[in-house]
Design a protein around this motif. Structure first.
Motif, PDB file in Angstrom:
ATOM      1  N   THR A   1       3.106  -3.858   3.303  1.00 34.59           N
ATOM      2  CA  THR A   1       2.809  -2.944   2.193  1.00 34.59           C
ATOM      3  C   THR A   1       1.493  -3.246   1.494  1.00 34.59           C
TER       4      THR A   1
ATOM      5  N   GLY B   1      16.023   6.535  -3.490  1.00 33.19           N
ATOM      6  CA  GLY B   1      14.641   6.768  -3.084  1.00 33.19           C
ATOM      7  C   GLY B   1      14.186   8.196  -3.345  1.00 33.19           C
TER       8      GLY B   1
ATOM      9  N   ASP C   1       4.608   9.558  -5.489  1.00 35.87           N
ATOM     10  CA  ASP C   1       3.514   8.592  -5.522  1.00 35.87           C
ATOM     11  C   ASP C   1       4.013   7.147  -5.589  1.00 35.87           C
ATOM     12  N   THR C   2       5.333   6.945  -5.752  1.00 30.45           N
ATOM     13  CA  THR C   2       5.872   5.584  -5.738  1.00 30.45           C
ATOM     14  C   THR C   2       5.622   4.912  -4.404  1.00 30.45           C
ATOM     15  N   TRP C   3       5.629   5.676  -3.339  1.00 29.73           N
ATOM     16  CA  TRP C   3       5.515   5.117  -1.987  1.00 29.73           C
ATOM     17  C   TRP C   3       4.086   5.105  -1.472  1.00 29.73           C
ATOM     18  N   GLU C   4       3.140   5.530  -2.299  1.00 29.65           N
ATOM     19  CA  GLU C   4       1.746   5.529  -1.866  1.00 29.65           C
ATOM     20  C   GLU C   4       1.159   4.126  -1.969  1.00 29.65           C
ATOM     21  N   VAL C   5       0.456   3.700  -0.946  1.00 31.25           N
ATOM     22  CA  VAL C   5      -0.175   2.379  -0.895  1.00 31.25           C
ATOM     23  C   VAL C   5      -1.681   2.577  -0.766  1.00 31.25           C
TER      24      VAL C   5
ATOM     25  N   LYS D   1      -1.173   0.468   4.538  1.00 31.41           N
ATOM     26  CA  LYS D   1      -0.458   1.327   5.480  1.00 31.41           C
ATOM     27  C   LYS D   1      -1.426   2.214   6.250  1.00 31.41           C
TER      28      LYS D   1
END
Length: 241
Positions: free
Chosen positions: A165, A86, A92-96, A168
């Motif tokens: 997801t 991770g 920005d991979t975890w931005e929703v 958020k």
């Protein structure tokens, strides 16, 4: 005449010399033995001299790479932890983005409504009922595949809603995920969203467990000969559908 002969000999000598002999010397960066080096382009490795240490030009947003390198130096055969992987991904991979999620939800729902409506028009038409059974099946088969694909797309969005997801948002995220999940799963796919969400969460907590993973009926390879014939048939043919 002497000058012409000397000039000619000089030109011939220059022509016989390889071109790379005139190029300035280039310093090729050496590769490190770290497992992290394989994931970094050669241009990111900068050498300042023959005896100087190599420095990693870490791009913005990838600062934790040094810590990851230390974590992965233990053994080349060691499987990295989920947290380590991770950290390697951009932030920005975890931005929703809620608006983007709702846009895809609307597109998939429109595809379901359109394909279902067209399929209903066909099966209720006089032309359809005037055909023999095999012709009816061939007539609706492409529409059934198209409708099933659209329903599968909404299922995937409902799956993301079950994981929280789709949104958020601190204030409305739970409500948005619940509404999207109920529409895509409970209404479109006829799968009650909340019970599925609970069982799917247990599936991820006990993935591949022989007794606690309820999503699949797992078995060990040595026990395959003792399986019930119907269960063995299901495993044999499950990849065909």
């Amino acid at each position: 005449m002497k000058f012409s002969i000397a000039t000619s000999l000089t030109l011939l000598s220059l022509a016989a010399t390889p071109c790379h002999a005139f190029a300035p010397p280039r310093t090729h960066p050496a590769r490190t033995s770290s497992s992290l080096a394989s994931s970094i382009m050669a241009d990111d490795v900068v050498g300042t001299g023959k005896d100087d240490e190599l420095k990693l030009a870490i791009p913005e947003g990838m600062k934790p790479m040094i810590d990851i390198e230390k974590d992965m130096q233990t053994d080349i055969n060691t499987v990295p932890k989920i947290g380590t992987i991770g950290k390697m991904l951009p932030a920005d991979t975890w931005e929703v983005d809620t608006a983007t999620s709702l846009m895809y939800t609307a597109i998939d729902l429109a595809a379901v409504i359109t394909s279902m409506g067209f399929l209903d028009m066909v099966v209720t038409s006089d032309i359809y009922h005037s055909l023999p059974m095999y012709a009816q099946a061939l007539m609706v088969m492409p529409l059934q595949v198209l409708t099933g694909f659209a329903m599968w797309c909404t299922w995937c969005i409902g799956h993301d809603a079950g994981h929280g997801t789709v949104s958020k948002n601190a204030k409305w995220g739970n409500l948005i995920n619940r509404v999207v999940g109920e529409i895509t799963h409970s209404v479109v796919c006829l799968t009650p969203f909340v019970p599925w969400q609970m069982s799917h969460r247990k599936h991820h907590l006990n993935h591949n467990h022989l007794e606690k993973d309820f999503s699949h009926q797992w078995y060990v390879r040595e026990e395959r000969d003792n399986l019930h014939p119907l269960i063995e048939l299901g495993y044999t043919t499950r990849m065909l559908f």
